[in-house]
Design a protein around this motif. Sequence first.
Motif, PDB file in Angstrom:
ATOM      1  N   TRP A  27       2.063   0.557 -10.818  1.00  0.00           N
ATOM      2  CA  TRP A  27       0.727   0.810 -10.275  1.00  0.00           C
ATOM      3  C   TRP A  27      -0.218  -0.341 -10.604  1.00  0.00           C
ATOM      4  O   TRP A  27      -0.939  -0.833  -9.732  1.00  0.00           O
ATOM      5  CB  TRP A  27       0.220   2.130 -10.856  1.00  0.00           C
TER       6      TRP A  27
ATOM      7  N   ARG B 287       3.122   3.525 -14.297  1.00  0.00           N
ATOM      8  CA  ARG B 287       1.863   2.840 -14.602  1.00  0.00           C
ATOM      9  C   ARG B 287       2.027   1.330 -14.463  1.00  0.00           C
ATOM     10  O   ARG B 287       1.144   0.641 -13.931  1.00  0.00           O
ATOM     11  CB  ARG B 287       1.434   3.203 -16.027  1.00  0.00           C
TER      12      ARG B 287
ATOM     13  N   TRP C 128       3.500   5.562  -5.900  1.00  0.00           N
ATOM     14  CA  TRP C 128       3.396   5.549  -7.356  1.00  0.00           C
ATOM     15  C   TRP C 128       2.194   6.358  -7.824  1.00  0.00           C
ATOM     16  O   TRP C 128       2.247   6.997  -8.891  1.00  0.00           O
ATOM     17  CB  TRP C 128       3.310   4.118  -7.874  1.00  0.00           C
ATOM     18  N   ASN C 129       1.125   6.353  -7.053  1.00  0.00           N
ATOM     19  CA  ASN C 129      -0.046   7.134  -7.422  1.00  0.00           C
ATOM     20  C   ASN C 129       0.294   8.628  -7.456  1.00  0.00           C
ATOM     21  O   ASN C 129      -0.084   9.346  -8.388  1.00  0.00           O
ATOM     22  CB  ASN C 129      -1.180   6.875  -6.438  1.00  0.00           C
TER      23      ASN C 129
ATOM     24  N   LEU D 219      -1.868  -2.862  -7.772  1.00  0.00           N
ATOM     25  CA  LEU D 219      -3.311  -2.995  -7.663  1.00  0.00           C
ATOM     26  C   LEU D 219      -3.735  -4.455  -7.787  1.00  0.00           C
ATOM     27  O   LEU D 219      -4.589  -4.936  -7.032  1.00  0.00           O
ATOM     28  CB  LEU D 219      -4.000  -2.172  -8.765  1.00  0.00           C
TER      29      LEU D 219
ATOM     30  N   THR E 179       0.821  -1.200   0.000  1.00  0.00           N
ATOM     31  CA  THR E 179       0.000   0.000   0.000  1.00  0.00           C
ATOM     32  C   THR E 179       0.861   1.258   0.000  1.00  0.00           C
ATOM     33  O   THR E 179       0.556   2.246  -0.682  1.00  0.00           O
ATOM     34  CB  THR E 179      -0.950   0.007   1.207  1.00  0.00           C
TER      35      THR E 179
ATOM     36  N   LEU F  48       2.494   9.314 -10.509  1.00  0.00           N
ATOM     37  CA  LEU F  48       1.720   9.368 -11.750  1.00  0.00           C
ATOM     38  C   LEU F  48       1.122  10.757 -11.961  1.00  0.00           C
ATOM     39  O   LEU F  48       1.145  11.298 -13.081  1.00  0.00           O
ATOM     40  CB  LEU F  48       0.599   8.325 -11.718  1.00  0.00           C
ATOM     41  N   ARG F  49       0.605  11.342 -10.915  1.00  0.00           N
ATOM     42  CA  ARG F  49       0.011  12.672 -11.026  1.00  0.00           C
ATOM     43  C   ARG F  49       1.068  13.726 -11.328  1.00  0.00           C
ATOM     44  O   ARG F  49       0.830  14.665 -12.101  1.00  0.00           O
ATOM     45  CB  ARG F  49      -0.758  13.015  -9.751  1.00  0.00           C
TER      46      ARG F  49
ATOM     47  N   LEU G 114       2.050   1.709  -3.435  1.00  0.00           N
ATOM     48  CA  LEU G 114       0.941   2.132  -4.301  1.00  0.00           C
ATOM     49  C   LEU G 114       0.677   3.629  -4.145  1.00  0.00           C
ATOM     50  O   LEU G 114       0.492   4.339  -5.145  1.00  0.00           O
ATOM     51  CB  LEU G 114      -0.313   1.330  -3.962  1.00  0.00           C
ATOM     52  N   VAL G 115       0.667   4.106  -2.921  1.00  0.00           N
ATOM     53  CA  VAL G 115       0.446   5.533  -2.678  1.00  0.00           C
ATOM     54  C   VAL G 115       1.556   6.363  -3.308  1.00  0.00           C
ATOM     55  O   VAL G 115       1.308   7.410  -3.920  1.00  0.00           O
ATOM     56  CB  VAL G 115       0.352   5.805  -1.164  1.00  0.00           C
TER      57      VAL G 115
ATOM     58  N   LEU H 243      -6.902  11.259 -14.978  1.00  0.00           N
ATOM     59  CA  LEU H 243      -6.577  11.343 -13.554  1.00  0.00           C
ATOM     60  C   LEU H 243      -7.384  12.423 -12.849  1.00  0.00           C
ATOM     61  O   LEU H 243      -7.698  12.295 -11.666  1.00  0.00           O
ATOM     62  CB  LEU H 243      -5.075  11.595 -13.367  1.00  0.00           C
TER      63      LEU H 243
ATOM     64  N   TRP I  63       6.041   7.815 -17.036  1.00  0.00           N
ATOM     65  CA  TRP I  63       4.626   7.452 -16.922  1.00  0.00           C
ATOM     66  C   TRP I  63       4.442   5.954 -17.108  1.00  0.00           C
ATOM     67  O   TRP I  63       3.744   5.294 -16.324  1.00  0.00           O
ATOM     68  CB  TRP I  63       3.801   8.218 -17.952  1.00  0.00           C
TER      69      TRP I  63
END
Length: 457
Positions: free
Chosen positions: A321, A318, A271-272, A325, A265, A275-276, A268-269, A378, A314
């Motif tokens: 990510w 991605r 990488w999230n 997930l 987790t 991504l933005r 994941l946070v 996004l 990206w």
Amino acid sequence: MPSPTFEQLLRELHASLTLRKRPEDVARLIQDLYAARGTDLDTATEAALAKAAEHSLRNLWHGYTSMREEFARPVGAQRQLARAADLFTKVPSLPDDAGDDPAQIEVVIRRAGAEIGRSYGENDFGMDRLNRSERTEAGLGKIPKRQYNKRFRLLRRMEAKLARLIHEQRRREVAITGKGALAHVLPYELFATDLDTAAFIAYITARGYMRSVFTNGRQRQVYDEVAAALFQRLKNLPEQTCWYAVAHVHPTAEVLAQVSDQDLTQLLVRWNGFLRQVAGLLEDAWNRHPLERDTMIVRRGNDSSTWNQAAQAWNTARAHWFALLTELGQDEILDRICPGKVPRLMAADVAYWHRMSGGGLHPDTYVWADLPLPWEVLRGEKECPRSLVEAACARHRVDPIAGAWTAPRPMAEAVVFRRTPELVHGVAVADPLMASALRSAGVFSGKGKRAAAQEWT
């Protein structure tokens, strides 16, 4: 000169995570580490490392490569800080490294601005300067107008320099992450938990940092026979391996299955958020000069350098990510939000080379052109569910799973190790001295952009 200790060698290996060392040199360093620890290697690993280390520059006292061993760093604000220290009494002299720290630069600008009654962000030379009566009221009546203007102009330039520095540092971070994932943020304590873990991470990162080669085919794959041999050692001793560290650079299902949900987790946070950040860079490049989406061929005005670095970052983010997930059992999110891959820009001559050699545009280009732009997805401005991506892939006869459009990237087969060539703007040159001469002479100028042909993997 005494031989380096195991600790020194391990720290050198950790330092390579932010450098562009040749995989051969990293392989030789790994050999030295195992020897310093007295570790007996299995035949496969010993043979693979020996094959790579045979070409290491560490074997030669005059070892030399024409290629820089670090990612280009933006020019700091050392000169501007020194000038500010001369002109403003409340600005102390700072060490050289302060010029690379945006936070310290901003503090200096604000402190110096207060000295002449200027607020941060007031940069309009016609509207924001104080006139004579305002300067007198602010207690600046003794400063001649010319000296006041000089200080105002300096602070205005320093704010512009600070904005450029932040942008270039962000671009450098994006470039490093696009090639080596999160290896460069691994702390030494985590990296050094296990020698086999450190060896695999350092080698796979060095492979990822390799420069693109001017070609009309695929670029060399990262996962080679040396990486495979080092990874096999991790699988042989899973209880000793720091799988969380490995997941920073190699997010296969086999690796992620060994990592706790809490650590997954956290990744994941991270990488999230990345991504933005990258989506913002892509949008900025697009807004400056929109691209020709149907072909992704460079046109005059396109910022191909920023776009291609951001596109690779990206696609890397991605891929991580998607893998995270899926491992966390949250891939139903992709049913609602499934942003597409982003292609690099291709030079017109490379596109022509593709056509002349019997090829054409990569099929993924057509899929990309059919989907909403990543930053729009996004921000929730446009919908891009998995079903939309599958439909676009079906129209252009692309396998959405094998092509990693709707599922994590498939595990790559290990390729044969090949020696790293000397490159001049992406063009291979046999001799490093000749490469330096060609670079100095400006030969192959412009090939840097041409070498950035589309890479989807």
